[in-house]
Design a protein around this motif. Structure first.
Motif, PDB file in Angstrom:
ATOM      1  N   UNK A  21       0.825  -1.214   0.000  1.00  0.00           N
ATOM      2  CA  UNK A  21       0.000   0.000   0.000  1.00  0.00           C
ATOM      3  C   UNK A  21       0.857   1.260   0.000  1.00  0.00           C
ATOM      4  N   UNK A  22       2.084   1.150   0.482  1.00  0.00           N
ATOM      5  CA  UNK A  22       3.012   2.285   0.442  1.00  0.00           C
ATOM      6  C   UNK A  22       3.702   2.369  -0.916  1.00  0.00           C
ATOM      7  N   UNK A  23       4.224   1.237  -1.398  1.00  0.00           N
ATOM      8  CA  UNK A  23       4.987   1.247  -2.653  1.00  0.00           C
ATOM      9  C   UNK A  23       4.083   1.356  -3.876  1.00  0.00           C
ATOM     10  N   UNK A  24       2.821   0.921  -3.744  1.00  0.00           N
ATOM     11  CA  UNK A  24       1.878   0.964  -4.862  1.00  0.00           C
ATOM     12  C   UNK A  24       0.539   1.485  -4.328  1.00  0.00           C
ATOM     13  N   UNK A  25       0.388   2.798  -4.188  1.00  0.00           N
ATOM     14  CA  UNK A  25      -0.815   3.360  -3.550  1.00  0.00           C
ATOM     15  C   UNK A  25      -2.120   2.983  -4.241  1.00  0.00           C
ATOM     16  N   UNK A  26      -2.080   2.691  -5.536  1.00  0.00           N
ATOM     17  CA  UNK A  26      -3.305   2.315  -6.242  1.00  0.00           C
ATOM     18  C   UNK A  26      -3.467   0.802  -6.339  1.00  0.00           C
ATOM     19  N   UNK A  27      -2.851   0.063  -5.419  1.00  0.00           N
ATOM     20  CA  UNK A  27      -2.896  -1.398  -5.415  1.00  0.00           C
ATOM     21  C   UNK A  27      -4.323  -1.942  -5.489  1.00  0.00           C
ATOM     22  N   UNK A  28      -5.202  -1.456  -4.622  1.00  0.00           N
ATOM     23  CA  UNK A  28      -6.572  -1.988  -4.578  1.00  0.00           C
ATOM     24  C   UNK A  28      -7.359  -1.573  -5.819  1.00  0.00           C
ATOM     25  N   UNK A  29      -7.099  -0.387  -6.320  1.00  0.00           N
ATOM     26  CA  UNK A  29      -7.751   0.042  -7.558  1.00  0.00           C
ATOM     27  C   UNK A  29      -7.316  -0.834  -8.727  1.00  0.00           C
ATOM     28  N   UNK A  30      -6.050  -1.179  -8.779  1.00  0.00           N
ATOM     29  CA  UNK A  30      -5.572  -2.054  -9.848  1.00  0.00           C
ATOM     30  C   UNK A  30      -6.322  -3.386  -9.826  1.00  0.00           C
ATOM     31  N   UNK A  31      -6.534  -3.922  -8.644  1.00  0.00           N
ATOM     32  CA  UNK A  31      -7.295  -5.166  -8.537  1.00  0.00           C
ATOM     33  C   UNK A  31      -8.724  -4.988  -9.055  1.00  0.00           C
ATOM     34  N   UNK A  32      -9.348  -3.901  -8.689  1.00  0.00           N
ATOM     35  CA  UNK A  32     -10.720  -3.662  -9.157  1.00  0.00           C
ATOM     36  C   UNK A  32     -10.773  -3.499 -10.671  1.00  0.00           C
ATOM     37  N   UNK A  33      -9.730  -2.912 -11.247  1.00  0.00           N
ATOM     38  CA  UNK A  33      -9.685  -2.745 -12.701  1.00  0.00           C
ATOM     39  C   UNK A  33      -9.493  -4.073 -13.422  1.00  0.00           C
ATOM     40  N   UNK A  34      -8.766  -4.989 -12.792  1.00  0.00           N
ATOM     41  CA  UNK A  34      -8.453  -6.265 -13.430  1.00  0.00           C
ATOM     42  C   UNK A  34      -9.541  -7.313 -13.230  1.00  0.00           C
ATOM     43  N   UNK A  35     -10.175  -7.295 -12.047  1.00  0.00           N
ATOM     44  CA  UNK A  35     -11.142  -8.339 -11.726  1.00  0.00           C
ATOM     45  C   UNK A  35     -12.470  -7.720 -11.293  1.00  0.00           C
ATOM     46  N   UNK A  36     -13.531  -8.175 -11.905  1.00  0.00           N
ATOM     47  CA  UNK A  36     -14.854  -7.668 -11.537  1.00  0.00           C
ATOM     48  C   UNK A  36     -15.282  -8.190 -10.172  1.00  0.00           C
ATOM     49  N   UNK A  37     -14.808  -9.376  -9.794  1.00  0.00           N
ATOM     50  CA  UNK A  37     -14.982  -9.865  -8.424  1.00  0.00           C
ATOM     51  C   UNK A  37     -13.657 -10.443  -7.953  1.00  0.00           C
ATOM     52  N   UNK A  38     -13.353 -10.216  -6.694  1.00  0.00           N
ATOM     53  CA  UNK A  38     -12.127 -10.688  -6.054  1.00  0.00           C
ATOM     54  C   UNK A  38     -12.539 -11.090  -4.641  1.00  0.00           C
ATOM     55  N   UNK A  39     -13.051 -12.306  -4.504  1.00  0.00           N
ATOM     56  CA  UNK A  39     -13.629 -12.769  -3.243  1.00  0.00           C
ATOM     57  C   UNK A  39     -12.587 -13.578  -2.483  1.00  0.00           C
ATOM     58  N   UNK A  40     -12.048 -13.010  -1.429  1.00  0.00           N
ATOM     59  CA  UNK A  40     -10.910 -13.583  -0.718  1.00  0.00           C
ATOM     60  C   UNK A  40     -11.305 -13.990   0.698  1.00  0.00           C
ATOM     61  N   UNK A  41     -10.951 -15.228   1.063  1.00  0.00           N
ATOM     62  CA  UNK A  41     -11.084 -15.698   2.440  1.00  0.00           C
ATOM     63  C   UNK A  41      -9.762 -16.323   2.854  1.00  0.00           C
ATOM     64  N   UNK A  42      -9.346 -16.086   4.094  1.00  0.00           N
ATOM     65  CA  UNK A  42      -8.128 -16.721   4.581  1.00  0.00           C
ATOM     66  C   UNK A  42      -8.370 -17.336   5.956  1.00  0.00           C
ATOM     67  N   UNK A  43      -7.564 -18.361   6.248  1.00  0.00           N
ATOM     68  CA  UNK A  43      -7.655 -19.092   7.505  1.00  0.00           C
ATOM     69  C   UNK A  43      -6.256 -19.209   8.105  1.00  0.00           C
ATOM     70  N   UNK A  44      -6.064 -18.744   9.318  1.00  0.00           N
ATOM     71  CA  UNK A  44      -4.812 -18.981  10.030  1.00  0.00           C
ATOM     72  C   UNK A  44      -4.885 -20.389  10.619  1.00  0.00           C
ATOM     73  N   UNK A  45      -4.068 -21.285  10.115  1.00  0.00           N
ATOM     74  CA  UNK A  45      -4.220 -22.709  10.405  1.00  0.00           C
ATOM     75  C   UNK A  45      -3.803 -23.036  11.837  1.00  0.00           C
ATOM     76  N   UNK A  46      -4.676 -23.740  12.525  1.00  0.00           N
ATOM     77  CA  UNK A  46      -4.426 -24.151  13.898  1.00  0.00           C
ATOM     78  C   UNK A  46      -3.784 -25.526  13.983  1.00  0.00           C
ATOM     79  N   UNK A  47      -3.678 -26.197  12.834  1.00  0.00           N
ATOM     80  CA  UNK A  47      -3.012 -27.500  12.760  1.00  0.00           C
ATOM     81  C   UNK A  47      -2.568 -27.731  11.317  1.00  0.00           C
TER      82      UNK A  47
END
Length: 232
Positions: free
Chosen positions: A108-134
């Motif tokens: 976000x510092x080195x590429x301030x338009x990072x999130x905008x670039x994603x929106x321009x490239x992908x009409x949907x970007x549905x992200x889920x993450x899990x911090x694994x407990x095992x």
């Protein structure tokens, strides 16, 4: 660039080139406790090849430096439940939650338009993450029939009853549960976060359809929403 029916999108090939070839039908995944497992569902906007190449050139080195590890991804063949129709499912993991956070802070510092670039490239970007407990290991065999199902709960107790019944009925109809994930998280602006995401493997489409018919007749009182996709 338009998605071809029987090919993975070019961005998926770029992500996976180091770890897979088009001829491989079995994809193995091995994650360790403390790593952060990402699943992203994407729809790519057409005619964005130049912007796509630039995005990866700028973003991917920063991600890898901060502990991102791309994994084999999958195209999505069709949809059986729900109103979300992504083209692809992208998998990856971060070495730790801190490494994931450090990447976001740096990019976000080195590429301030990072999130905008994603929106321009992908009409949907549905992200889920899990911090694994095992530790988590599984294999997806594309010679089989593979189904990704994501559920959102309406009420915890009744959904737990529904989920247990769903799993039992799936197994009775011949399903192998490849991976079950509960209570993931999504960054702001990329919300997906199902309460329960499961990948099941079936010997054939016919065996899945028998379960599917039973599934639709179940009591869905505890279910708020569902998406279901067939991998290719």
């Amino acid at each position: 660039m338009k998605l071809l029916k029987n090919r993975l999108p070019s961005f998926l090939l770029i992500l996976c080139i180091a770890t897979m070839t088009a001829q491989e039908n079995k994809k193995s995944f091995n994650f360790k406790k403390g790593q952060v497992f990402d699943i992203i569902f994407l729809n790519q906007n057409p005619d964005k090849d130049d912007l796509l190449q630039e995005y990866f050139k700028l973003v991917f080195p920063v991600a890898q430096k901060n502990g991102y590890n791309p994994q084999p991804g999958f195209g999505i063949e069709k949809y059986t439940q729900g109103n979300y129709h992504p083209q692809s499912m992208i998998l990856g993991y971060w070495n730790s939650f801190d490494s994931r956070s450090n990447f976001i802070n740096e990019i976000e510092v080195s590429l301030p338009d990072f999130h905008k670039r994603r929106r321009d490239l992908w009409s949907t970007f549905a992200l889920t993450y899990w911090e694994l407990q095992e530790d988590l290991s599984f294999e997806i065999n594309l010679d089989k029939y593979n189904v990704v199902t994501a559920y959102w709960a309406n009420e915890e107790a009744s959904f737990s009853t529904f989920k247990n019944a769903w799993v039992n009925k799936a197994k009775q109809h011949g399903a192998t549960l490849k991976v079950e994930l509960n209570n993931g998280a999504s960054p702001f602006g990329y919300y997906y976060s199902p309460d329960y995401l499961v990948i099941t493997q079936w010997e054939s489409e016919a065996s899945f359809k028998k379960f599917y018919e039973t599934n639709l007749k179940m009591n869905h009182q505890g279910v708020k929403h569902v998406n279901q996709f067939i991998l290719k």
